[in-house]
Design a protein around this motif. Structure first.
Motif, PDB file in Angstrom:
ATOM      1  N   PHE A 103      -1.307  -6.361  -0.345  1.00 54.78           N
ATOM      2  CA  PHE A 103      -1.571  -5.123  -1.077  1.00 54.78           C
ATOM      3  C   PHE A 103      -2.770  -5.310  -2.008  1.00 54.78           C
ATOM      4  O   PHE A 103      -3.673  -4.478  -2.057  1.00 54.78           O
ATOM      5  CB  PHE A 103      -0.331  -4.710  -1.868  1.00 54.78           C
ATOM      6  CG  PHE A 103      -0.490  -3.436  -2.648  1.00 54.78           C
ATOM      7  CD1 PHE A 103      -0.394  -2.203  -2.022  1.00 54.78           C
ATOM      8  CD2 PHE A 103      -0.728  -3.457  -4.014  1.00 54.78           C
ATOM      9  CE1 PHE A 103      -0.527  -1.020  -2.740  1.00 54.78           C
ATOM     10  CE2 PHE A 103      -0.861  -2.298  -4.736  1.00 54.78           C
ATOM     11  CZ  PHE A 103      -0.766  -1.067  -4.102  1.00 54.78           C
ATOM     12  N   GLU A 104      -2.777  -6.417  -2.752  1.00 54.81           N
ATOM     13  CA  GLU A 104      -3.875  -6.698  -3.685  1.00 54.81           C
ATOM     14  C   GLU A 104      -5.194  -6.872  -2.939  1.00 54.81           C
ATOM     15  O   GLU A 104      -6.233  -6.379  -3.379  1.00 54.81           O
ATOM     16  CB  GLU A 104      -3.571  -7.938  -4.533  1.00 54.81           C
ATOM     17  CG  GLU A 104      -2.376  -7.786  -5.446  1.00 54.81           C
ATOM     18  CD  GLU A 104      -2.535  -6.731  -6.530  1.00 54.81           C
ATOM     19  OE1 GLU A 104      -3.653  -6.251  -6.792  1.00 54.81           O
ATOM     20  OE2 GLU A 104      -1.512  -6.362  -7.125  1.00 54.81           O
ATOM     21  N   GLN A 105      -5.167  -7.556  -1.799  1.00 53.16           N
ATOM     22  CA  GLN A 105      -6.383  -7.731  -1.005  1.00 53.16           C
ATOM     23  C   GLN A 105      -6.891  -6.395  -0.479  1.00 53.16           C
ATOM     24  O   GLN A 105      -8.079  -6.116  -0.515  1.00 53.16           O
ATOM     25  CB  GLN A 105      -6.129  -8.674   0.172  1.00 53.16           C
ATOM     26  CG  GLN A 105      -6.070 -10.118  -0.211  1.00 53.16           C
ATOM     27  CD  GLN A 105      -5.902 -11.015   1.002  1.00 53.16           C
ATOM     28  OE1 GLN A 105      -5.160 -10.695   1.939  1.00 53.16           O
ATOM     29  NE2 GLN A 105      -6.587 -12.140   0.980  1.00 53.16           N
ATOM     30  N   GLY A 106      -5.994  -5.577   0.030  1.00 50.62           N
ATOM     31  CA  GLY A 106      -6.384  -4.256   0.533  1.00 50.62           C
ATOM     32  C   GLY A 106      -6.953  -3.383  -0.571  1.00 50.62           C
ATOM     33  O   GLY A 106      -7.922  -2.661  -0.373  1.00 50.62           O
ATOM     34  N   LEU A 107      -6.363  -3.465  -1.741  1.00 56.57           N
ATOM     35  CA  LEU A 107      -6.840  -2.696  -2.887  1.00 56.57           C
ATOM     36  C   LEU A 107      -8.241  -3.150  -3.288  1.00 56.57           C
ATOM     37  O   LEU A 107      -9.125  -2.325  -3.522  1.00 56.57           O
ATOM     38  CB  LEU A 107      -5.866  -2.854  -4.054  1.00 56.57           C
ATOM     39  CG  LEU A 107      -6.119  -2.026  -5.296  1.00 56.57           C
ATOM     40  CD1 LEU A 107      -6.074  -0.535  -4.975  1.00 56.57           C
ATOM     41  CD2 LEU A 107      -5.082  -2.368  -6.360  1.00 56.57           C
ATOM     42  N   ALA A 108      -8.456  -4.457  -3.344  1.00 59.22           N
ATOM     43  CA  ALA A 108      -9.771  -4.988  -3.707  1.00 59.22           C
ATOM     44  C   ALA A 108     -10.823  -4.581  -2.678  1.00 59.22           C
ATOM     45  O   ALA A 108     -11.942  -4.203  -3.039  1.00 59.22           O
ATOM     46  CB  ALA A 108      -9.706  -6.509  -3.830  1.00 59.22           C
ATOM     47  N   LYS A 109     -10.463  -4.624  -1.406  1.00 59.49           N
ATOM     48  CA  LYS A 109     -11.400  -4.240  -0.353  1.00 59.49           C
ATOM     49  C   LYS A 109     -11.758  -2.753  -0.472  1.00 59.49           C
ATOM     50  O   LYS A 109     -12.914  -2.369  -0.376  1.00 59.49           O
ATOM     51  CB  LYS A 109     -10.794  -4.517   1.020  1.00 59.49           C
ATOM     52  CG  LYS A 109     -11.749  -4.255   2.173  1.00 59.49           C
ATOM     53  CD  LYS A 109     -11.075  -4.408   3.517  1.00 59.49           C
ATOM     54  CE  LYS A 109     -10.837  -5.860   3.833  1.00 59.49           C
ATOM     55  NZ  LYS A 109     -10.314  -6.058   5.202  1.00 59.49           N
TER      56      LYS A 109
END
Length: 149
Positions: A103-109
């Motif tokens: 979730f955090e990676q997708g949000l950052a992307k």
């Protein structure tokens, strides 16, 4: 009015599901202008959310997420698209070994793409600003200075 009902089984356990749902509520408040209330229970939690045109709740259990939402007239027109995006994103998260990290990676992307998309196209950093044009100073032939007596 249009209703959305989504149920997804998971093997996260209550603590990991709780962390993921709580983080989603934080992001929903910030990015989607939702008012969210998170209520922890002994065996399950509930996230209630509301914004103009939509309201509902996400039930968070040790083995399942259940989302029930009601869309107003304007958002109801986009029910299929909204529901499809929620299902796609949730299924992608739950396919990862660590959904919170995913979730955090997708949000950052997403934020990186959003920032790049809305950055000024021709702006230069301050240190690369053009220097003012200068003209060479003309040398004049002055009469020799008189010495004082």
């Amino acid at each position: 009015m249009a209703d959305i009902h989504i149920v997804r089984e998971h093997a996260l356990g209550l603590e990991a599901a709780r962390k993921l749902a709580f983080r989603w509520a934080e992001v929903a408040e910030k990015k989607l202008d939702m008012d969210c209330t998170y209520v922890e229970g002994d065996s399950a939690d509930v996230v209630r959310f509301r914004r103009p045109g939509a309201h509902g709740e996400l039930k968070v259990g040790a083995e399942r997420f259940q989302l029930d939402a009601r869309l107003g007239l304007l958002l109801g027109v986009f029910k299929h698209r909204i529901e499809t995006e929620i299902v796609k994103n949730l299924d992608q998260l739950l396919a990862h070994a660590d959904p919170l990290h995913a979730f955090e990676q997708g949000l950052a992307k997403h934020e990186g793409r959003h920032a790049a998309k809305h950055a000024p196209k021709h702006a230069k950093p301050h240190h690369e600003a053009p220097k003012p044009a200068t003209r060479p100073v003309a040398k004049s032939k002055a009469a020799p200075a008189k010495k004082a007596k």
